[in-house]
Motif scaffolding. Sequence first.
Motif, PDB file in Angstrom:
ATOM      1  N   LEU A 118       0.940  -1.211   0.088  1.00 52.21           N
ATOM      2  CA  LEU A 118      -0.011  -0.093  -0.032  1.00 52.21           C
ATOM      3  C   LEU A 118       1.011   1.282   0.082  1.00 52.21           C
ATOM      4  O   LEU A 118       1.940   1.228   0.546  1.00 52.21           O
ATOM      5  CB  LEU A 118      -0.708  -0.062   1.325  1.00 52.21           C
ATOM      6  CG  LEU A 118      -1.931  -1.124   1.318  1.00 52.21           C
ATOM      7  CD1 LEU A 118      -2.506  -1.229   2.637  1.00 52.21           C
ATOM      8  CD2 LEU A 118      -2.923  -1.034   0.254  1.00 52.21           C
ATOM      9  N   SER A 119       0.343   2.274  -0.698  1.00 50.29           N
ATOM     10  CA  SER A 119       1.129   3.530  -0.849  1.00 50.29           C
ATOM     11  C   SER A 119       1.097   4.205   0.672  1.00 50.29           C
ATOM     12  O   SER A 119       0.108   4.623   1.322  1.00 50.29           O
ATOM     13  CB  SER A 119       0.549   4.532  -1.642  1.00 50.29           C
ATOM     14  OG  SER A 119       1.187   5.620  -1.592  1.00 50.29           O
ATOM     15  N   PRO A 120       2.193   4.714   1.142  1.00 52.71           N
ATOM     16  CA  PRO A 120       2.325   5.492   2.308  1.00 52.71           C
ATOM     17  C   PRO A 120       1.776   6.891   2.227  1.00 52.71           C
ATOM     18  O   PRO A 120       1.552   7.608   3.031  1.00 52.71           O
ATOM     19  CB  PRO A 120       3.715   5.481   2.752  1.00 52.71           C
ATOM     20  CG  PRO A 120       4.396   5.075   1.539  1.00 52.71           C
ATOM     21  CD  PRO A 120       3.608   4.299   0.600  1.00 52.71           C
ATOM     22  N   LYS A 121       1.432   7.295   0.916  1.00 52.78           N
ATOM     23  CA  LYS A 121       0.952   8.692   0.704  1.00 52.78           C
ATOM     24  C   LYS A 121      -0.498   8.947   1.054  1.00 52.78           C
ATOM     25  O   LYS A 121      -1.086   9.796   0.693  1.00 52.78           O
ATOM     26  CB  LYS A 121       1.404   9.200  -0.826  1.00 52.78           C
ATOM     27  CG  LYS A 121       2.611   9.029  -1.023  1.00 52.78           C
ATOM     28  CD  LYS A 121       2.971   9.321  -2.461  1.00 52.78           C
ATOM     29  CE  LYS A 121       4.532   9.415  -2.612  1.00 52.78           C
ATOM     30  NZ  LYS A 121       4.840   9.613  -4.206  1.00 52.78           N
ATOM     31  N   GLY A 122      -1.288   8.053   1.291  1.00 56.10           N
ATOM     32  CA  GLY A 122      -2.892   7.865   1.618  1.00 56.10           C
ATOM     33  C   GLY A 122      -3.132   8.500   2.834  1.00 56.10           C
ATOM     34  O   GLY A 122      -4.333   8.591   3.189  1.00 56.10           O
ATOM     35  N   TYR A 168       0.738   6.337  10.828  1.00 56.09           N
ATOM     36  CA  TYR A 168       1.662   5.519  10.124  1.00 56.09           C
ATOM     37  C   TYR A 168       2.415   4.473  10.707  1.00 56.09           C
ATOM     38  O   TYR A 168       2.354   3.152  10.666  1.00 56.09           O
ATOM     39  CB  TYR A 168       2.852   6.131   9.372  1.00 56.09           C
ATOM     40  CG  TYR A 168       3.426   5.540   8.361  1.00 56.09           C
ATOM     41  CD1 TYR A 168       3.192   4.860   7.148  1.00 56.09           C
ATOM     42  CD2 TYR A 168       4.806   4.854   8.716  1.00 56.09           C
ATOM     43  CE1 TYR A 168       3.939   4.170   6.423  1.00 56.09           C
ATOM     44  CE2 TYR A 168       5.718   4.249   7.989  1.00 56.09           C
ATOM     45  CZ  TYR A 168       5.415   3.673   6.803  1.00 56.09           C
ATOM     46  OH  TYR A 168       6.168   2.821   6.101  1.00 56.09           O
ATOM     47  N   ALA A 169       3.087   4.695  12.009  1.00 52.90           N
ATOM     48  CA  ALA A 169       3.733   3.807  12.900  1.00 52.90           C
ATOM     49  C   ALA A 169       2.581   2.926  13.529  1.00 52.90           C
ATOM     50  O   ALA A 169       2.971   1.634  13.701  1.00 52.90           O
ATOM     51  CB  ALA A 169       4.353   4.369  14.235  1.00 52.90           C
ATOM     52  N   LEU A 170       1.455   3.419  13.659  1.00 54.21           N
ATOM     53  CA  LEU A 170       0.372   2.460  14.283  1.00 54.21           C
ATOM     54  C   LEU A 170      -0.142   1.313  13.150  1.00 54.21           C
ATOM     55  O   LEU A 170      -0.046   0.155  13.657  1.00 54.21           O
ATOM     56  CB  LEU A 170      -0.855   3.160  14.578  1.00 54.21           C
ATOM     57  CG  LEU A 170      -1.990   2.432  14.987  1.00 54.21           C
ATOM     58  CD1 LEU A 170      -1.884   1.554  16.280  1.00 54.21           C
ATOM     59  CD2 LEU A 170      -3.304   3.342  15.158  1.00 54.21           C
ATOM     60  N   LEU A 171      -0.201   1.732  12.122  1.00 56.74           N
ATOM     61  CA  LEU A 171      -0.440   0.771  10.985  1.00 56.74           C
ATOM     62  C   LEU A 171       0.496  -0.002  10.619  1.00 56.74           C
ATOM     63  O   LEU A 171       0.331  -1.117  10.202  1.00 56.74           O
ATOM     64  CB  LEU A 171      -1.039   1.610   9.790  1.00 56.74           C
ATOM     65  CG  LEU A 171      -2.286   2.211   9.858  1.00 56.74           C
ATOM     66  CD1 LEU A 171      -2.805   3.333   8.405  1.00 56.74           C
ATOM     67  CD2 LEU A 171      -3.590   1.450  10.482  1.00 56.74           C
TER      68      LEU A 171
END
Length: 184
Positions: A118-122, A168-171
């Motif tokens: 998955l893109s981290p830009k979402g 982001y860290a949580l996901l």
Amino acid sequence: MSPRLKEIYLKEIQPALKDQFGLKNIYMGPKIEKIVLNMGLGLDGNDSKILKSCEEDMGKITGQKPVITKFKKSVANFKTRKGSNAGLKVTLRKNKMYEFLDRLVNIALPRIKDFRGLSPKGFDKFGNYTFGIKEHIIFPEVSFDRADKVRGLDITIAISSNSPEHSYALLEKLNFPFVKKGDN
């Protein structure tokens, strides 16, 4: 019985995030509040047979009956009328949310053909994460043979956090398969 992912979050992930970001207590860390699934049907929304089929599929995927969304205004170029059916949506909270997330990350996403991550830009500025899936048949609950047409889904994960970095860290700790910076 409490979902497996919820237990992992409470016992391992929450304390780890507290230490990682230097927070005063574990409740200041990021937490998933809800997951919203949206399936736009467009012109197919007026066909009651297709609508019923999609409603059953979304119900099987989420374990909850979807709500039929309506168009808010008429747009001639898109052939839409105000008040006609636009699509389906489901909002998951609490235990159903964690169960869906577990199935999404461990079963459904690995079934996507040519999946690289998955893109981290979402992430938006509030820390919520949104991504789309092109095929709703990646979920094992949906019968591939019975599906009349492959449809897409939008999934939004609403996270209570101070920044997209915390989200982001949580996901990432929940094993979300993000594309790494060097992978292309």
